[in-house]
Design an enzyme around this catalytic site. Structure first.
Site, short mmCIF file in Angstrom:
data_model
loop_
_atom_site.label_atom_id
_atom_site.label_comp_id
_atom_site.label_asym_id
_atom_site.label_seq_id
_atom_site.Cartn_x
_atom_site.Cartn_y
_atom_site.Cartn_z
CG HIS A 10 -21.88 67.88 18.46
ND1 HIS A 10 -21.31 67.59 17.24
CD2 HIS A 10 -21.64 66.80 19.26
CE1 HIS A 10 -20.73 66.40 17.32
NE2 HIS A 10 -20.93 65.91 18.52
CB CYS A 59 -21.91 66.79 14.10
SG CYS A 59 -22.89 68.30 13.89
CE1 TYR A 94 -21.37 72.27 13.51
CE2 TYR A 94 -20.48 72.76 11.33
CZ TYR A 94 -20.71 71.87 12.36
OH TYR A 94 -20.26 70.57 12.25
CD1 TRP A 141 -16.81 70.42 11.38
CD2 TRP A 141 -15.29 68.81 11.08
NE1 TRP A 141 -17.35 69.24 11.85
CE2 TRP A 141 -16.44 68.23 11.68
CE3 TRP A 141 -14.22 67.97 10.78
CZ2 TRP A 141 -16.54 66.88 12.00
CZ3 TRP A 141 -14.31 66.61 11.10
CH2 TRP A 141 -15.46 66.09 11.71
CG ASP A 179 -20.70 62.43 19.03
OD1 ASP A 179 -20.75 62.36 17.78
OD2 ASP A 179 -20.55 63.50 19.64
#
Length: 568
Positions: free
Chosen positions: A333, A274, A538, A238, A356
């Site tokens: 997400h 994600c 984001y 990220w 998830d």
């Protein structure tokens, strides 16, 4: 009768593939679904005598055993036996016999070996007939993954492409994604993912025996799609640095990722975020026969301390204090939902389950999340397995802003109960349009029922006793939030403010804004306005400050005032 042996097997793949909705899987191995008969024809070197029957053995995994339900031995019969492996003799002529095999609707899924012997021969004289693969069966009413709607089965099990929604709440965009569950070698790779899990490495026989349960299988896949605790499929990144790998933005499907992981001897593929984790997990679960869809949540909370609030600490200029703020809110997400019964919780919680694979928080020592019943989230039953508090917070946490003073005291300046969990979206059945499914996760924002559910969730989470004893959630630096603090309504502000865009936004040009302040009181107010602005990712992580200025403003009773700011 000595000397009888099977000389040829016709697996009748076209017929079985059509009946089991598995004709899209590339050969050569037969792929069928549990709880449903499949047919094959055996050719023998001579006819069976009238008193003879065939004894079949099916087994899966290492150290297969009848005690673990990974092995079954059974004779041909005339009638199907419910909830047990059964071989029904369909026809017999000369040296050939057509047999239908029926597996229990709760059979272990995976690779099976099938062998047979004549009933009068020695027990160790089985002849291997070959391999078949058994999958979950959403078409079988007795299967825990049963889904009644044929349109939804076509979409959530058999569709090999779709769209994933990204962006921000007011500008949602769709990205095409190739799930590719029927591509060459993908089914084999998906089964290999289960075989690489930590549970399988620790105890292979027990792990395989638990693969009858979609709760167990989906939880294992959730852990294996990310690489944090194991040599899982995708490595997250990220920080915007993608050297030695592929930017998450450049992936458009799961197939290349799964092939790269498998051909690279299970080395995690760089890089994912994600939507990549969700896309890959959707491929794997659809491939194994579990109805699965991709879900996007806008203004998604990451509640690190399990108190159902996102606590943001700011200085007097409104700049986020990163060392104090552990919680976060992402612009969006993406996760998955899979459809199956919750036999561990009861029928009220059957249906869509949140899963998830993005590694955010550990669950029982492993980076994974779910399955969490969507119904349980909507009703505030956060005490139920698995990971209810984290998922509830993602969609319905209160967003609380705290002013951190120089003397290390704090003041709650704003509490927004509607900010988190906006426009929860998934692809429509049969089209690429967006469907808003927010109402599946929570009651209308601001409604009495929604606030009741939030209060219920807080009370369950904090395990409050009837005596009213207060429980505290500890935070870094000695700070803490009382349960009473979470349920207490925020003080109404005496001044309001909002930004207004004065000119159309043009990429590469200055941004001209006005801060409109309103005095809600009947008294004049002298206000010091501190302004700051920053570019963000984001995930809402600040990158660079682009605005920092201060103004003194006097507001007359119930007066509106406009302050302009311009930055490039």
């Amino acid at each position: 009768m000595a000397g009888i042996r099977v000389t040829e097997v016709d697996w009748q793949q076209p017929r079985n593939g059509t009946a089991h909705h598995t004709e899209e899987y590339p050969g050569p191995v037969l792929v069928v679904r549990r709880g449903q008969r499949f047919t094959f024809t055996l050719k023998m070197n001579k006819p069976l005598e009238s008193k003879e029957t065939l004894v079949f053995t099916v087994e899966t995994g290492p150290q297969a055993s009848e005690a673990l339900h990974t092995k079954a031995v059974f004779q041909t019969t005339e009638l199907e036996v419910h909830d047990a492996w059964t071989a029904v003799k369909e026809t017999q002529a000369e040296n050939t016999m057509t047999v239908s095999l029926i597996s229990p609707p709760n059979a272990v899924i995976g690779r099976y070996q099938l062998s047979t012997r004549v009933s009068s021969s020695r027990r160790n004289s089985d002849r291997k007939l070959g391999e078949f693969i058994l999958l979950f069966n959403p078409w079988c009413p007795e299967d825990a993954v049963f889904l009644a709607s044929e349109e939804e089965r076509q979409e959530y099990v058999l569709s090999d492409s779709g769209v994933i929604f990204r962006g921000v709440e007011k500008h949602i965009r769709a990205q095409g994604w190739n799930f590719g569950q029927f591509e060459e070698d993908i089914l084999n790779i998906c089964l290999s993912i289960l075989d690489r899990s930590l549970s399988h490495q620790a105890d292979p026989a027990t792990d395989v025996s638990r693969r009858h349960d979609p709760i167990y299988v989906t939880r294992a896949i959730s852990a294996m799609v990310n690489s944090n605790n194991d040599r899982g499929v995708v490595q997250g990144q990220w920080q915007g640095k993608y050297g030695g790998g592929t930017s998450p933005l450049h992936w458009s499907g799961s197939v290349a990722i799964l092939h790269k992981w498998f051909k690279g001897r299970f080395k995690p593929v760089k890089y994912g975020q994600c939507w990549v984790f969700a896309g890959v997990m959707c491929t794997v679960l659809r491939c194994l026969g579990i109805a699965t869809r991709v879900v996007s949540n806008f203004n998604s909370a990451h509640d690190t301390d399990r108190n159902l609030t996102v606590d943001k600490y700011v200085d007097s200029f409104g700049r986020t204090l990163e060392d104090l703020t552990e919680d976060s809110m992402w612009n969006f997400h993406v996760w998955n939902e899979s459809w199956f019964a919750r036999q561990d919780l009861g029928p009220s919680y059957n249906g869509w389950q949140v899963l998830d694979a993005t590694p955010q928080e550990e669950s029982e020592g492993v980076f994974r999340c779910g399955p969490a019943s969507v119904t349980a989230i909507r009703e505030g039953d956060v005490h139920l397995a698995h990971d209810g508090p984290f998922v509830f917070a993602e969609v319905n946490a209160d967003y609380v802003t705290w002013l951190w003073n120089e003397d290390e005291s704090r003041e709650r300046v704003y509490s927004d109960t509607k900010k988190i969990g906006r426009c929860i979206s998934t692809k429509a059945v049969g089209s690429d349009s967006r469907v808003d499914i927010t109402s599946l996760y929570k009651y209308p924002e601001g409604s009495r029922k929604e606030r009741q559910v939030y209060s219920k969730a807080v009370k369950k989470l904090f395990s409050m006793e009837v005596s009213g004893r207060r429980t505290r959630v500890h935070r870094a630096g000695g700070r803490g939030l009382w349960r009473d603090d979470l349920l207490e309504p925020a003080t109404k502000p005496c001044i309001t403010g909002k930004f207004k865009v004065l000119e159309p936004l043009v990429l590469g040009h200055d941004l001209k804004l006005a801060l409109c302040l309103g005095n809600l009181t009947y008294q004049a107010q002298q206000v010091q306005v501190n302004l700051s602005g920053a570019t963000i990712l984001y995930t809402r992580r600040p990158v660079a400050e682009i605005l920092h200025e201060s103004h003194a403003v006097k507001l007359e009773p119930q007066e509106d005032e406009k302050t302009e700011a311009q930055r490039n």
